[in-house]
Design an enzyme around this catalytic site. Structure first.
Site, PDB file in Angstrom:
ATOM      1  N   LYS A 112      36.079 -11.355  82.497  1.00 48.89           N
ATOM      2  CA  LYS A 112      35.570 -12.180  83.595  1.00 48.89           C
ATOM      3  C   LYS A 112      34.374 -11.527  84.289  1.00 48.89           C
ATOM      4  CE  LYS A 112      38.584 -15.455  83.125  1.00 48.89           C
ATOM      5  NZ  LYS A 112      39.539 -15.813  84.155  1.00 48.89           N
ATOM      6  N   GLY A 432      50.926 -21.631  74.480  1.00 46.40           N
ATOM      7  CA  GLY A 432      51.239 -22.937  75.065  1.00 46.40           C
ATOM      8  C   GLY A 432      50.523 -24.102  74.431  1.00 46.40           C
ATOM      9  N   GLU A 605      41.319 -11.695  88.726  1.00 47.35           N
ATOM     10  CA  GLU A 605      39.975 -12.057  89.189  1.00 47.35           C
ATOM     11  C   GLU A 605      39.959 -12.424  90.666  1.00 47.35           C
ATOM     12  OE1 GLU A 605      39.037 -16.676  88.137  1.00 47.35           O
ATOM     13  OE2 GLU A 605      39.434 -15.347  86.479  1.00 47.35           O
ATOM     14  N   HIS A 694      39.563 -16.915  70.767  1.00 47.80           N
ATOM     15  CA  HIS A 694      38.277 -17.394  71.255  1.00 47.80           C
ATOM     16  C   HIS A 694      37.196 -17.335  70.184  1.00 47.80           C
ATOM     17  CE1 HIS A 694      40.485 -16.542  74.969  1.00 47.80           C
ATOM     18  NE2 HIS A 694      39.748 -17.507  75.485  1.00 47.80           N
TER      19      HIS A 694
END
Length: 770
Positions: A112, A432, A605, A694
């Site tokens: 992040k 999920g 974050e 990703h």
């Protein structure tokens, strides 16, 4: 005339044109040249919008096809040697190889960008890293802007921030690379000056961190070395107060300083007093991180004294790049008019800057209508009955002191859960979501548009859930999920069903690459009027004897990934969210669901950038999670998921969340994060991700087995789970099926090895009980 500018502008386009062009290119449907042309069209359009709104400069260098830090890696010529670039590749092919991986090499690690939900690619450095400036793409964009008649302010990630964001395996010797890195920066700055650029914005958000003396010294060294290398430099700090770095920043040989006056309004006057008499102060007084309309009277109360002191040396800006807010409120034609009047997106924030600049230059009469409209909207928001729900506030006020605690400690819960679930050693699961195919998205769009009625839409989703359940059974997964075909996004989906929350139609924000999210807008007190997930989860559980996880998004993540109301403390809003998720968890449990996952990928974050403020945040964030999970029985297993975060320094707070199992990203970092959990002696279950979701690359069984070997070496098998790094919604089905087949097989290989080491299956059971 007051100088106006923005640190950066949204890249994706008002209709997500960049996203769709990227994905078409990756599917082989358009050429790289066509993709480049889309980028050029977007840049020209966005520069024109800045010019038309009265900006004194257009910002050049903030555009990226995937990520601006990745652009800097390419610009500085420091791509990792492991990718084997020859030098004759196109810049985009190099960038996409680093961002998405290749058949031979995994992608760069992703994490992040400070305390935002934007992901950047982490530069990989080594003691032998060489930097070779290659600013041709940036210079081309400067030429495009100048050719369109725009005054240009270029923007670069500053050298200290670039090093800070980088990783180096082994001993940390990043600062030893500063001298050679500065040679590359000098080259870039010189080329920008030759191209006619008058100002360059040097982004140094590390200024909002509590830097060690070595890094503060390096900052001073860097900017003294860069002095006189090219255009005038505007040093830009944002995302927080500069604190003790403010005085240092004011002494550096730069021609201007940008201050985030939304996060740190108290620093504007201090900066004005400390800056040299010829330096400009860029006041970031319009919020670049949130969507609320600014209060012009409050802002002008700050600006008028500064204008008297600084005159034309006062510039007006947004607090940070507008990358973090949606593009244009004008697209929200079907939004409730009252709520719409409270909001401001990127294009509207340009107008807010223009109005403030005109008032400073010509007085309030010059913008009387705009000021009247803003004051009226703000007054309507303050008195609106839609904001306050006394029932919700009373529920928070009377929370029991034990509301955030499970009935029994982890050891007792673990025994009860094992007896109920009867799972094998190293149980396999996913995080999920499963692929959100074109067909799923089309069905959702047809339902939203009224072309597909509720009966047929529900039947379609049930068919998709049944297909996903059968696939997981055939793959041999131990704990299943329903795949989430009904969900557009892990936060937006819940926001659509909570009172006090608004969902926009076109409020898209880039998360990374082509991944965009539509953050909910929390405008009032939050409550759950009805169950949100129970129906879909119980339907899936009815299709299989294997356990199906209930999938919820945690309160901290909903808070962090929403545009949050600014008229009450964030802690209060988070408590309201926690109670809504608690209600959902209890309903899932009552429906017979034995495993409930409450995801908190945004937990870290939310940390304040200043470390001295961490403890207060971690206390209330962990408590909110425990409130969400704390009402279930001992034999109900609570999972949570966290991804792309550095956890080493907050492990006590993660342990304090008291989840039965935490799943974490570890594949891109080669399981190095797991070492911190082992050294800390994290007491509960852990699922370290064994492959990166990703990137399209499918890792081999051998790669995943090697990662599991590392995991078993530091954590007892009885506490280990086997899972991907994150949800699979962005992947294709062929990639997903192949990767999960390899993952399940790798788990079986590890079970056999444990069996061989312990001598029997009973030995594995004993290992599991440890």
């Amino acid at each position: 005339m007051t100088m106006l500018h923005v640190p950066g502008y949204p890249r994706i386009g008002v209709r997500r044109e960049l996203k769709f062009a990227l994905e078409r290119h990756w599917r082989g449907e358009i050429t790289e040249q066509a993709l480049e042309e889309t980028g050029r069209e977007l840049r020209l359009r966005h520069w024109a919008q800045q010019r038309d709104a009265g900006m004194s400069f257009v910002t050049v260098g903030d555009f990226a096809f995937y990520d601006h830090v990745l652009e800097m890696i390419d610009l500085l010529g420091c791509a990792p040697a492991r990718f084997g670039f020859r030098g004759d590749e196109s810049p985009l092919s190099r960038q996409f190889a680093m961002a998405r991986g290749t058949p031979a090499q995994p992608a760069l690690e992703m994490t992040k960008w400070f305390d935002t939900n934007y992901h950047y690619l982490v530069p990989e450095l080594s003691p032998d890293t060489a930097f070779t400036a290659g600013p041709e793409r940036l210079l081309e964009q400067v030429g495009e802007a100048r050719g369109a008649g725009h005054p240009v302010k270029a923007v670069l990630v500053g050298p200290l921030t670039f090093l800070w964001l980088s990783k180096m395996r082994g001993p940390d010797r990043r600062l030893e690379l500063l001298e050679t890195l500065l040679d590359a920066y000098r080259d870039v700055l010189g080329r920008l000056a030759e191209a006619g650029v008058a100002w360059v914005q040097m982004d140094e958000p590390v200024l909002a961190l509590e830097l060690t003396e070595a890094w503060r010294t390096a900052l001073a060294t860097a900017y003294r070395a860069l002095h006189g290398s090219g255009p005038k430099m505007l040093l830009a700090g944002y995302f927080g107060a500069l604190g003790e770095n403010l005085s240092l920043a004011c002494m550096l040989p730069v021609q201007g300083l940008h201050v985030d006056a939304v996060r740190a309004p108290q620093e504007l006057l201090r900066a004005a007093q400390a800056l040299p008499s010829d330096a400009v102060l860029s006041a970031g007084i319009i919020d670049g991180r949130n969507v609320w309309r600014a209060d012009p009277d409050a802002v002008l109360a700050q600006l008028v004294p500064l204008r008297e002191r600084l005159d034309q040396r006062l510039w007006l800006s947004t607090s940070c790049s507008l990358l973090h807010v949606p593009h244009d409120l004008g697209q929200e034609t079907d939004l409730d008019p009252e709520l719409r009047g409270w909001l401001s997106f990127a294009r509207q924030k340009l107008d807010e800057l223009r109005v403030l600049g005109r008032v400073l230059d010509a007085g309030e009469s010059a913008e009387a209508d705009a000021l009247k409209a803003a004051r009226s909207a703000l007054a309507a928001r303050r008195r609106s009955p839609r904001v306050c729900n006394e029932r919700v506030r009373q529920r928070v006020a009377v929370l029991d002191a034990g509301a955030d605690r499970r009935t029994s400690p982890y050891g007792a819960r673990q025994a009860a859960q094992r007896a109920r679930l009867e799972l094998p050693c190293l149980p396999t699961t996913t995080i999920g979501s499963f692929p959100q195919t074109r067909e799923i998205r089309a069905a959702r769009a047809d339902h939203r548009a009224g072309r597909l009625n509720q009966v047929y839409y529900r039947a379609y989703l049930q068919t998709e859930i049944a297909r996903v359940i059968r696939l997981q059974e055939s793959l041999g997964l131990d704990v299943l999920v329903h795949g989430e075909p009904e969900r557009n996004d892990m936060v937006q989906y819940f926001g659509e069903q909570l009172d006090g929350v608004l969902i926009t139609r076109h409020g898209w924000v880039q998360s990374y690459g082509s991944r965009c999210v539509n953050p909910p807008v929390i405008y009032g007190d939050v409550s759950r009027p009805a169950p949100m997930t129970v129906d879909w989860t119980t339907y899936a559980q009815g299709l299989t004897p294997r356990p199906v996880k209930g999938m919820l998004t945690g309160p901290v993540t909903i808070l962090q990934w929403s545009f949050v109301r600014d008229d009450q403390p964030r802690t209060e809003t988070c408590l309201q969210l926690a109670l809504a998720i608690r209600d959902e968890a209890l309903d899932l449990e009552r429906a017979g669901i034995g495993i409930i996952q409450i995801d908190e990928p945004a937990f870290r974050e939310g940390l304040p950038l200043a470390r001295s403020h961490w403890d207060a945040y971690l206390d209330w964030a962990a408590r909110c999670f425990r409130i969400a999970a704390g009402g279930v029985r001992d034999d109900t297993r609570i999972h949570t998921h966290m991804c792309y975060s550095e956890f080493n320094d907050i492990l006590p707070a993660i342990a304090a969340m008291d989840a039965d199992v935490i799943t974490i990203e570890t594949s891109r970092s080669h399981m190095e994060l797991l070492n911190a959990f082992a050294e800390f002696h994290y007491p509960n279950g852990i699922g370290p991700g064994v492959y990166d979701v990703h990137a399209p690359r499918v890792p081999s069984v051998e790669e995943m087995t090697a990662l599991l070997e590392k995991a078993v070496a530091v954590v007892s098998p009885g506490r280990l789970w086997v899972n991907p790094d994150c949800g699979l919604k962005t992947r294709t089905w062929p990639e997903t099926r192949a990767a999960l087949e390899n993952m399940v097989y790798a788990a079986q290989v590890m079970r056999e090895r444990l069996n061989a080491e312990t001598g029997s299956a009973s030995g594995i059971r004993e290992a599991v009980m440890k």
